[in-house]
Design a protein around this motif. Structure first.
Motif: not given
Length: 337
Positions: A38-46, A103-121
């Motif tokens: 929870x909260x807000x951050x601009x930290x990197x996925x790594x 919508x699918x293209x934009x969602x796919x871009x940030x969803x892959x970034x979430x997955x890269x950061x280890x976020x699974x839900x």
């Protein structure tokens, strides 16, 4: 798993996005299986992934079970990771005007970034429909532009697109807030006595939820409002009519049913934390979300104690833990030696 370990799988505890592994000791002590950033951050996925990788796993037999890691990443004012490499995502009201391809293209871009950061839900997409012209009178959704539109059919299309795209990226989608917060005039986070006087069991505004289910949603989040025409005597989060009869029965959802936050929300403040967890599972729910990690021990103890005393409740806890583990398996969080 022991009863306590099963109970721990039914809890999702909050932890700051800026310090994701701050909750490690609470998780270990209480067998907690899921976390909410929870909260807000601009930290990197790594940098985020380093902390997520330090969250404790559980061993059961020859299986290693890693935690579900969730976040609120809808867009607009509800975008937890923003700025820097994440950029800024338009709110859902704007996204709802896009073609399904965009919508699918934009969602796919940030969803892959979430997955890269280890976020699974992701605790998204929002399936609530807000009637046109009432946005400013709908504090939980319309005021913030969190809805994909005012037409339930169009909202259903957007929800299906986002759900399927998240799933394809390896992020489990959570359709929320069942059976809908688009027609209430108070916010369950900040007010008690939130009542929907309109929604019925065959309401057109349920279509976006069905669309998300059909598109493969991993979870459905339950509202903490009361729905007079469905179950006037219970808040949805404590209602077997809403969860077991309507969502699981009539709509056929067999995945994980989770609460909205029941840690700090005013809508459930009159119920003790332990009873919140027990009543939700009694009603047919699976995963209890509390942003307050200080409540985890009380909730886990209440669930496990009740299970030891009541064989029927113990069976419910085991069934719920199984559904959570099945979701984790789908998310790639289970491994066997």
């Amino acid at each position: 798993m022991t009863v306590a370990e099963q109970a721990g799988q039914l809890i999702m505890t909050g932890t700051p996005l800026t310090d994701a592994d701050a909750v490690t000791s609470v998780m270990k002590r209480n067998h907690v299986g899921s976390v909410f950033l929870h909260g807000r951050s601009g930290r990197t996925a790594a940098s985020l992934k380093k902390e997520i990788n330090r969250l404790p796993s559980m061993t059961a037999g020859d299986a290693t079970i890693r935690p579900l890691v969730s976040i609120d990443q809808e867009g607009g004012q509800v975008q937890s990771l923003r700025g820097g490499t994440w950029g800024y995502l338009d709110d859902a009201q704007e996204q709802g005007t896009w073609t399904s391809t965009r919508l699918a293209a934009v969602t796919g871009q940030w969803a892959k970034s979430l997955a890269k950061a280890g976020i699974t839900m992701d605790l998204a997409p929002v399936a609530d429909t807000v009637p046109s012209g009432t946005e400013k009178r709908n504090p939980p959704i319309g005021v913030f532009g969190r809805q994909y539109g005012s037409d339930s059919a169009a909202v259903a299309d957007a929800v299906a697109t986002v759900t399927a795209t998240l799933h394809d990226a390896g992020v489990m989608a959570t359709v929320k807030h069942f059976p809908g917060l688009g027609r209430v005039t108070k916010n369950t986070d900040t007010s008690s006595g939130v009542v929907d006087t309109t929604t019925t069991t065959d309401d057109a505004y349920l279509r976006p939820f069905q669309a998300g289910i059909d598109a493969g949603a991993g979870a459905v989040m339950i509202s903490s409002a009361t729905y007079e025409k469905i179950d006037p005597d219970n808040r949805a989060v404590f209602s077997s009519t809403v969860i077991t009869e309507l969502l699981r029965g009539e709509m056929g959802f067999q995945g994980v049913v989770m609460t909205d936050d029941v840690g700090a929300a005013k809508a459930v403040a009159d119920v003790s934390p332990g009873r919140r967890a027990v009543r939700f599972v009694e009603a047919g729910g699976d995963l209890v979300l509390t942003v307050e990690s200080s409540q985890v021990r009380t909730m886990m103890t209440a669930l496990s104690s009740r299970a030891r005393q009541d064989p029927d409740f113990a069976a419910q806890v085991e069934a719920s833990a199984t559904r959570v583990l099945e979701l984790k398996d789908e998310a790639g969080l289970l491994s066997c030696e």
